[in-house]
Design a protein around this motif. Structure first.
Motif, PDB file in Angstrom:
ATOM      1  N   MET A   1      36.192  -3.584 -40.001  1.00  0.00           N
ATOM      2  CA  MET A   1      36.872  -3.080 -41.193  1.00  0.00           C
ATOM      3  C   MET A   1      38.037  -4.016 -41.535  1.00  0.00           C
ATOM      4  O   MET A   1      38.173  -4.490 -42.661  1.00  0.00           O
ATOM      5  CB  MET A   1      37.382  -1.669 -40.918  1.00  0.00           C
ATOM      6  CG  MET A   1      38.250  -1.071 -41.995  1.00  0.00           C
ATOM      7  SD  MET A   1      39.018   0.453 -41.423  1.00  0.00           S
ATOM      8  CE  MET A   1      40.493  -0.187 -40.640  1.00  0.00           C
ATOM      9  N   VAL A   2      38.853  -4.307 -40.509  1.00  0.00           N
ATOM     10  CA  VAL A   2      40.020  -5.161 -40.732  1.00  0.00           C
ATOM     11  C   VAL A   2      39.579  -6.570 -41.137  1.00  0.00           C
ATOM     12  O   VAL A   2      40.066  -7.134 -42.113  1.00  0.00           O
ATOM     13  CB  VAL A   2      40.879  -5.218 -39.458  1.00  0.00           C
ATOM     14  CG1 VAL A   2      42.035  -6.167 -39.649  1.00  0.00           C
ATOM     15  CG2 VAL A   2      41.367  -3.834 -39.107  1.00  0.00           C
ATOM     16  N   ILE A   3      38.622  -7.117 -40.386  1.00  0.00           N
ATOM     17  CA  ILE A   3      38.222  -8.501 -40.643  1.00  0.00           C
ATOM     18  C   ILE A   3      37.640  -8.649 -42.048  1.00  0.00           C
ATOM     19  O   ILE A   3      37.979  -9.588 -42.776  1.00  0.00           O
ATOM     20  CB  ILE A   3      37.206  -8.961 -39.581  1.00  0.00           C
ATOM     21  CG1 ILE A   3      37.909  -9.089 -38.240  1.00  0.00           C
ATOM     22  CG2 ILE A   3      36.572 -10.288 -39.974  1.00  0.00           C
ATOM     23  CD1 ILE A   3      37.030  -9.578 -37.131  1.00  0.00           C
TER      24      ILE A   3
ATOM     25  N   ALA B   1      31.724   4.993 -44.367  1.00  0.00           N
ATOM     26  CA  ALA B   1      30.427   4.711 -44.994  1.00  0.00           C
ATOM     27  C   ALA B   1      29.609   3.769 -44.116  1.00  0.00           C
ATOM     28  O   ALA B   1      28.415   3.999 -43.865  1.00  0.00           O
ATOM     29  CB  ALA B   1      30.631   4.115 -46.375  1.00  0.00           C
ATOM     30  N   GLY B   2      30.270   2.703 -43.624  1.00  0.00           N
ATOM     31  CA  GLY B   2      29.549   1.727 -42.807  1.00  0.00           C
ATOM     32  C   GLY B   2      29.090   2.341 -41.491  1.00  0.00           C
ATOM     33  O   GLY B   2      27.943   2.165 -41.065  1.00  0.00           O
ATOM     34  N   TYR B   3      29.986   3.085 -40.870  1.00  0.00           N
ATOM     35  CA  TYR B   3      29.682   3.686 -39.577  1.00  0.00           C
ATOM     36  C   TYR B   3      28.558   4.710 -39.714  1.00  0.00           C
ATOM     37  O   TYR B   3      27.611   4.728 -38.925  1.00  0.00           O
ATOM     38  CB  TYR B   3      30.946   4.355 -39.041  1.00  0.00           C
ATOM     39  CG  TYR B   3      30.848   4.905 -37.644  1.00  0.00           C
ATOM     40  CD1 TYR B   3      30.731   4.047 -36.552  1.00  0.00           C
ATOM     41  CD2 TYR B   3      30.889   6.269 -37.405  1.00  0.00           C
ATOM     42  CE1 TYR B   3      30.665   4.542 -35.266  1.00  0.00           C
ATOM     43  CE2 TYR B   3      30.819   6.777 -36.123  1.00  0.00           C
ATOM     44  CZ  TYR B   3      30.714   5.906 -35.059  1.00  0.00           C
ATOM     45  OH  TYR B   3      30.643   6.403 -33.781  1.00  0.00           O
ATOM     46  N   ALA B   4      28.646   5.545 -40.746  1.00  0.00           N
ATOM     47  CA  ALA B   4      27.625   6.581 -40.929  1.00  0.00           C
ATOM     48  C   ALA B   4      26.269   5.953 -41.215  1.00  0.00           C
ATOM     49  O   ALA B   4      25.248   6.390 -40.653  1.00  0.00           O
ATOM     50  CB  ALA B   4      28.023   7.522 -42.062  1.00  0.00           C
TER      51      ALA B   4
ATOM     52  N   ILE C   1      30.486  -3.804 -41.882  1.00  0.00           N
ATOM     53  CA  ILE C   1      30.781  -2.800 -40.852  1.00  0.00           C
ATOM     54  C   ILE C   1      29.478  -2.244 -40.276  1.00  0.00           C
ATOM     55  O   ILE C   1      29.296  -2.180 -39.057  1.00  0.00           O
ATOM     56  CB  ILE C   1      31.647  -1.661 -41.440  1.00  0.00           C
ATOM     57  CG1 ILE C   1      33.017  -2.210 -41.831  1.00  0.00           C
ATOM     58  CG2 ILE C   1      31.786  -0.528 -40.445  1.00  0.00           C
ATOM     59  CD1 ILE C   1      33.843  -1.254 -42.664  1.00  0.00           C
ATOM     60  N   ALA C   2      28.558  -1.883 -41.167  1.00  0.00           N
ATOM     61  CA  ALA C   2      27.299  -1.287 -40.706  1.00  0.00           C
ATOM     62  C   ALA C   2      26.514  -2.274 -39.852  1.00  0.00           C
ATOM     63  O   ALA C   2      25.953  -1.905 -38.817  1.00  0.00           O
ATOM     64  CB  ALA C   2      26.468  -0.833 -41.899  1.00  0.00           C
ATOM     65  N   SER C   3      26.493  -3.545 -40.269  1.00  0.00           N
ATOM     66  CA  SER C   3      25.647  -4.494 -39.540  1.00  0.00           C
ATOM     67  C   SER C   3      26.215  -4.808 -38.167  1.00  0.00           C
ATOM     68  O   SER C   3      25.493  -5.256 -37.281  1.00  0.00           O
ATOM     69  CB  SER C   3      25.450  -5.765 -40.358  1.00  0.00           C
ATOM     70  OG  SER C   3      26.698  -6.366 -40.568  1.00  0.00           O
ATOM     71  N   GLY C   4      27.508  -4.579 -37.979  1.00  0.00           N
ATOM     72  CA  GLY C   4      28.057  -4.759 -36.641  1.00  0.00           C
ATOM     73  C   GLY C   4      27.883  -3.514 -35.786  1.00  0.00           C
ATOM     74  O   GLY C   4      27.619  -3.595 -34.583  1.00  0.00           O
ATOM     75  N   CYS C   5      28.032  -2.351 -36.421  1.00  0.00           N
ATOM     76  CA  CYS C   5      27.981  -1.086 -35.672  1.00  0.00           C
ATOM     77  C   CYS C   5      26.566  -0.730 -35.233  1.00  0.00           C
ATOM     78  O   CYS C   5      26.369   0.003 -34.265  1.00  0.00           O
ATOM     79  CB  CYS C   5      28.498   0.057 -36.526  1.00  0.00           C
ATOM     80  SG  CYS C   5      30.253   0.013 -36.837  1.00  0.00           S
ATOM     81  N   VAL C   6      25.578  -1.212 -35.969  1.00  0.00           N
ATOM     82  CA  VAL C   6      24.230  -0.698 -35.771  1.00  0.00           C
ATOM     83  C   VAL C   6      23.651  -1.082 -34.406  1.00  0.00           C
ATOM     84  O   VAL C   6      22.888  -0.322 -33.811  1.00  0.00           O
ATOM     85  CB  VAL C   6      23.312  -1.153 -36.933  1.00  0.00           C
ATOM     86  CG1 VAL C   6      22.887  -2.596 -36.761  1.00  0.00           C
ATOM     87  CG2 VAL C   6      22.117  -0.239 -37.069  1.00  0.00           C
ATOM     88  N   TRP C   7      24.050  -2.244 -33.853  1.00  0.00           N
ATOM     89  CA  TRP C   7      23.379  -2.726 -32.633  1.00  0.00           C
ATOM     90  C   TRP C   7      23.594  -1.850 -31.418  1.00  0.00           C
ATOM     91  O   TRP C   7      22.613  -1.450 -30.776  1.00  0.00           O
ATOM     92  CB  TRP C   7      23.751  -4.182 -32.350  1.00  0.00           C
ATOM     93  CG  TRP C   7      23.408  -5.014 -33.531  1.00  0.00           C
ATOM     94  CD1 TRP C   7      24.275  -5.636 -34.368  1.00  0.00           C
ATOM     95  CD2 TRP C   7      22.087  -5.241 -34.058  1.00  0.00           C
ATOM     96  NE1 TRP C   7      23.590  -6.241 -35.394  1.00  0.00           N
ATOM     97  CE2 TRP C   7      22.250  -6.018 -35.227  1.00  0.00           C
ATOM     98  CE3 TRP C   7      20.820  -4.856 -33.684  1.00  0.00           C
ATOM     99  CZ2 TRP C   7      21.178  -6.416 -36.003  1.00  0.00           C
ATOM    100  CZ3 TRP C   7      19.751  -5.256 -34.449  1.00  0.00           C
ATOM    101  CH2 TRP C   7      19.925  -6.027 -35.599  1.00  0.00           C
TER     102      TRP C   7
END
Ligand SMILES: Nc1ncnc2c1ncn2[C@@H]1O[C@H](COP(=O)(O)OP(=O)(O)OP(=O)(O)O)[C@@H](O)[C@H]1O
Ligand SMILES: [Mg+2]
Lengths: 261, 272
Positions: B204-206, B79-82, B139-145
């Motif tokens: 995800m883990v953190i 969900a976060g990644y997408a 997750i999303a806020s880290g992946c987005v950059w």
């Protein structure tokens, strides 16, 4: 229905990053509807700039271009452009067939009609069985033929071609020249063809426009009074052909030295 | 005049398939063997023999536990990644397309990117609570950059001749985006997606270590707190395997979508 081209008082100055280049000083000429005109001129004299202004891809600094009587302010519908840099003009993520079809999707055509146009265009440039290949799987000459097929499938009234054969070998080049003449005669398209090759200009054109070196103006307009039916072998050895090419050659030399005609 | 060069077969620098498989698995096998041998006689509680860890594995990672811990983790990651992919590509396309928007956004983006994503967890917890939403947002806020910045670069770098070709044929607006801009930027976008995937797994883990009642991160921390050290190690193995599998899946997708790009690169490398 075929459109004429009118260029009047065209001037283009590139500005930016502290450099100011006057690419085109003052160009005025017309191309009649259904005419095939070749444009020659020294390298860097502004041929591409002129063509891009005519194609609505660049805004002239002053002067105007009319296509079919309408002032050009953006790419006019019914006009196709064949770029000098064919390798960068085809989309590498699409197969050849899709490349040719893409512009047709902007038109209101049925899928069947689009397929037909794509197949016909590829057939006429001799690439009927390349539709499934990617552009980068083809040789340079084949890529340029795909770009030409794309322009033809679009069924333009006006075709602007910017040194389209500069990078193809002599044999393919002769074939492509005959192709352009044949298509022009069959379809009655208005064609403006830029080349740096004097023989090519005389062989192809009904008229040759010679541009001067920068600051660019029209050096001379020359009517090519060779027969309609042209032939790579006979036309090129005809005495009249030799006279015309000598004349164009002298004019270009004069243009380079900056002498008026 | 019509002969087509044959489909280029990818240069197989590594020779035949069995040989390739051997090469791919040689180093991992060596490392595992090394771990096995060095840990075998270990009496250190925190450093149990690999033999023990592997023996514990099937007892710990039962079907029920996979469903209870692995599945929620995966769903959050997905969900976060997408959402990061959608937001990153959409925003990146807009920023990359307009010079003015770029000029305004660039300094802000550079700043936000420089903030290490894990420090966002406590902040996001304040706003999004401690439920699944919080983890997905982290997750999303880290992946987005990486996705956003790579998309901006990719969209900016669209070849000028291709751009003019599209314009001269009246291909503008959404059609231009779909047929020209996004495909042209796709190699860069995928580079961003790849970076984002590893960031996503870490986050995800953190995020599950902070406040959670299930998930891989939660379970590993539980084991550690309960001094179930071999169990903890099996959790780490599961994480490693998960990362490996996801990257294999990613590569398969990339090969499919960017097939043209690899072909183009190979063909220009051959001719130069
Ligand atoms: N985007 C640009 N910005 C600034 N100067 C430019 C730009 N494009 C072309 N020029 C300049 O304008 C002049 C004419 O360029 P142009 O490409 O139109 O020439 P050309 O006749 O097509 O040359 P060639 O025969 O080599 O293709 C050159 O001096 C060139 O440096
Ligand atoms: Mg040019």
């Amino acid at each position: 229905m075929h459109a004429s081209l009118v260029v009047s008082g065209l001037r283009k100055v590139y500005e930016g990053s502290g450099r100011r280049v006057e690419a085109v000083r003052d160009l005025t000429f017309t191309v009649d509807a259904g005419e095939l005109v070749c444009l020659v001129g020294p390298s860097g004299c502004g041929k591409t700039t002129l063509l891009k202004c005519m194609g609505g891809l660049l805004t002239p600094t002053s002067g105007e271009v009319l296509v079919g009587g309408r002032r050009v302010s953006g790419p006019p519908p019914g006009m196709a452009f064949v770029f000098q840099e064919y390798g960068r003009s085809l989309f590498p993520w699409m197969r050849v067939g899709a490349n040719v079809e893409l512009p047709l999707k902007q038109k209101d055509l049925s899928k069947a009609r689009r397929r037909e146009l794509v197949a016909d265009a590829l057939e006429s440039v001799g690439l009927a069985d390349a539709a499934g290949a990617y552009p980068w799987q083809l040789s340079g000459g084949m890529q340029q033929r795909v770009a030409i097929a794309r322009a033809l499938a679009y069924e333009p009234e006006v075709l602007l071609m910017d040194e389209p054969f500069a990078a193809v070998d002599a044999q393919t080049r002769a074939d492509l020249e005959d192709l352009v003449r044949r298509l022009w005669r069959q379809r009655g398209i208005t064609i403006l063809f830029v080349t740096h090759d004097i023989d090519e200009a005389v062989y192809l054109g009904e008229r040759v426009l010679i541009l001067s070196a920068s600051p660019t103006v029209v050096q001379e307009q020359l009517k090519v009074d060779l027969p309609q039916e042209r032939d790579q072998l006979r036309t090129r050895v005809a005495p009249r052909f030799a006279e015309l090419r000598t004349h164009v050659y002298e004019q270009i030399q004069a243009a380079k030295r900056g002498e008026p005609s | 005049m019509t002969d087509i060069p044959p489909e280029p077969t990818r240069p197989s620098a590594w020779g035949s398939l069995p040989l390739r498989v051997l090469f791919v698995f040689a180093l991992p096998a060596l490392l595992i063997a090394f771990w096995w041998l060095t840990s075998d006689g270990s009496t250190n509680v925190y450093w149990p023999p690999l033999r023990t860890i592997l023996r514990t594995f099937p007892d710990v990672w039962t079907r029920a536990r996979l469903r209870a811990d692995l599945v929620p983790s995966l769903l959050r990651l997905l969900a976060g990644y997408a959402s990061a992919a959608v937001v990153g590509v959409a925003l990146g396309t807009v920023i990359g397309s307009y010079r003015k928007v770029r000029a305004v956004c660039e300094p802000v983006l550079e700043f936000l990117r420089a903030v290490p994503p894990p420090v966002l967890v406590p902040v996001i917890m304040l706003f999004a609570g401690i439920g699944d939403t919080m983890k997905i947002v982290v997750i999303a806020s880290g992946c987005v950059w990486p996705i956003l910045l790579n998309t901006v670069e990719g969209v900016r770098a669209v070849d000028s001749v291709m751009s003019e070709t599209a314009r001269s044929y009246g291909i503008t607006g959404p059609a231009r985006m779909r047929a020209v801009v996004l495909p042209s930027a796709s190699p860069q976008i995928f580079a961003g997606l790849r970076q984002a995937l590893s960031i996503g797994i870490i986050l995800m883990v953190i995020s599950e270590m902070f406040a959670a009642s299930n998930g891989l991160g939660f379970t590993i921390v539980q084991f550690q707190r309960g001094f179930a050290i071999p169990d903890m190690w099996t959790g780490i193995l599961v994480l490693g395997l998960l990362g490996f599998l996801l990257s294999v899946v990613f590569q398969l997708v990339e090969r499919r979508v960017l097939g043209w790009y690899h072909g183009l690169r190979d063909s220009s490398r051959r001719s130069s």
